[in-house]
Design an enzyme around this catalytic site. Sequence first.
Site, PDB file in Angstrom:
ATOM      1  N   LEU A  87      11.565   4.658  -7.327  1.00  0.00           N
ATOM      2  CA  LEU A  87       9.971   4.649  -7.156  1.00  0.00           C
ATOM      3  C   LEU A  87       9.687   6.309  -6.835  1.00  0.00           C
ATOM      4  O   LEU A  87       8.331   6.545  -6.998  1.00  0.00           O
ATOM      5  CB  LEU A  87       9.873   3.831  -5.950  1.00  0.00           C
ATOM      6  CG  LEU A  87       9.095   2.482  -6.339  1.00  0.00           C
ATOM      7  CD1 LEU A  87       8.804   1.881  -4.834  1.00  0.00           C
ATOM      8  CD2 LEU A  87       7.993   2.623  -7.146  1.00  0.00           C
ATOM      9  N   TYR A 108      -6.412   6.490   4.338  1.00  0.00           N
ATOM     10  CA  TYR A 108      -6.716   5.585   3.431  1.00  0.00           C
ATOM     11  C   TYR A 108      -5.929   4.562   3.572  1.00  0.00           C
ATOM     12  O   TYR A 108      -6.354   3.344   3.746  1.00  0.00           O
ATOM     13  CB  TYR A 108      -6.067   6.099   1.951  1.00  0.00           C
ATOM     14  CG  TYR A 108      -5.795   4.809   1.007  1.00  0.00           C
ATOM     15  CD1 TYR A 108      -6.927   4.515   0.366  1.00  0.00           C
ATOM     16  CD2 TYR A 108      -4.697   4.315   0.996  1.00  0.00           C
ATOM     17  CE1 TYR A 108      -6.873   3.313  -0.334  1.00  0.00           C
ATOM     18  CE2 TYR A 108      -4.312   3.408   0.287  1.00  0.00           C
ATOM     19  CZ  TYR A 108      -5.651   2.522  -0.425  1.00  0.00           C
ATOM     20  OH  TYR A 108      -5.368   1.613  -1.275  1.00  0.00           O
ATOM     21  N   THR A 135       1.325   5.747  -7.231  1.00  0.00           N
ATOM     22  CA  THR A 135       2.419   5.209  -8.034  1.00  0.00           C
ATOM     23  C   THR A 135       1.493   4.162  -8.860  1.00  0.00           C
ATOM     24  O   THR A 135       0.817   3.297  -8.260  1.00  0.00           O
ATOM     25  CB  THR A 135       3.585   4.696  -7.130  1.00  0.00           C
ATOM     26  OG1 THR A 135       4.091   5.534  -6.476  1.00  0.00           O
ATOM     27  CG2 THR A 135       4.623   4.085  -8.200  1.00  0.00           C
ATOM     28  N   ASP A 154      -9.661   6.245  -1.885  1.00  0.00           N
ATOM     29  CA  ASP A 154      -8.308   6.868  -2.839  1.00  0.00           C
ATOM     30  C   ASP A 154      -8.994   7.583  -4.257  1.00  0.00           C
ATOM     31  O   ASP A 154     -10.112   7.648  -4.307  1.00  0.00           O
ATOM     32  CB  ASP A 154      -7.431   5.922  -3.352  1.00  0.00           C
ATOM     33  CG  ASP A 154      -7.977   4.773  -4.209  1.00  0.00           C
ATOM     34  OD1 ASP A 154      -9.327   4.710  -4.273  1.00  0.00           O
ATOM     35  OD2 ASP A 154      -7.413   4.192  -5.077  1.00  0.00           O
ATOM     36  N   GLU A 178       0.917  -1.314   0.065  1.00  0.00           N
ATOM     37  CA  GLU A 178       0.005   0.199   0.067  1.00  0.00           C
ATOM     38  C   GLU A 178       1.021   1.028   0.073  1.00  0.00           C
ATOM     39  O   GLU A 178       0.661   2.287  -0.578  1.00  0.00           O
ATOM     40  CB  GLU A 178      -0.696  -0.001   1.167  1.00  0.00           C
ATOM     41  CG  GLU A 178      -2.118  -1.094   1.122  1.00  0.00           C
ATOM     42  CD  GLU A 178      -2.980  -0.693  -0.206  1.00  0.00           C
ATOM     43  OE1 GLU A 178      -3.186   0.224  -0.606  1.00  0.00           O
ATOM     44  OE2 GLU A 178      -3.719  -1.597  -0.457  1.00  0.00           O
TER      45      GLU A 178
END
Length: 346
Positions: A77, A117, A40, A135, A34
Amino acid sequence: MALLTNQLIRWFRKNKRDLPWRENPTPYCVWISEIMLQQTVVNAVIPYFRKWMEKYPDIAHLAKAKEAEVLRMWEGLGYYARARNIFKAAIEIEKKFGGRMPETWEEWRGLPGIGDYTASAIMSIAFGKPYPVLDANVRRVGRRILGMAAWDKKREKELLEFLREAMPRKNPGAFNEALMELGQKVCLPDKPLCEKCPVKRFCIGFEKNIQNLIPGKADRKITKKKTYLALFVSRGKLLIVKREKGILKDLWGFPEFQEEGEIASFIKKEGGRRFKETGKLKARIHYYTRFRDELIPFVYEVEKQFGGNAGSRRWVSFNELEKYPLPSVYRKILEELLLKTCPAKI
DNA sequence: AAATCGGGGCC
DNA sequence: GGCCCAGATTT
């Protein structure tokens, strides 16, 4: 169970993808996935998640790691605060919880890097507890279903309430994942595939044909800027500097300048004696958030390794650079330099 | 409430 | 080349 929920879950069972974090959805795996998935896309995350689980299969391995190594695993990332926060949270779990993974929403929510979230995603997916997630996907899907062309705090609460009621007691995680996957595959931001949608007959947006107005386009202005990078090379070593604050905290990079002319005076100020500019590398356009930054790298060969080896400044060999976390655009510049100076090493 | 994340996939 | 993303944190 409401019909909408039923249809959605049925669609999900048929269409769900095989993703590595779905193989063994333990709290640890779900947590890591998560965080990686925040802002991403799925395909970018998959290889990172696999590598991560090989290196840190559980919280004990992670808590024993070094931050620089964790950042190195994260390299490429983006949003590196996520990696720092995962590491901080791992230490905290070891200390405060004695290595036991948290089991309540509030415990998770209190850890660094975990907001509403993520706490809800972990609780529903890993623990089967009925916490709805909100989200970007669920927000868009939910707004279309409820026909919410406008959006504010009040409507957000309404949507969460709707989700809480629609959520099946038996499998809230699948419900959350289904909504997200529907948003990714069918209820697209631009030109949603309504004819393929399992819940179109419950969708007010579709009924009123206003689905294309939701969420509406974001308006953002791009700010352009230029940054000059200096790659100082001396006897096979390169000067790198560590960021002490900001988003790139604890990542390394090359000295940066606003003007090209500042580079020579920097060398002199630092006590570097003789130097020559030996080449220009390819300029790189680097986009992030609302900036377009043109990175213009220069290579300087300097006689003396000036500035010493203070904590935030180091002369390192090309081999050693493997261990230092760099933003990926810097890594690319480095690869180009390596290719030019010693192609035999590649 | 609004800005800020120093990535990258995908069209 | 621009948009968008399984958001969180800071201001």
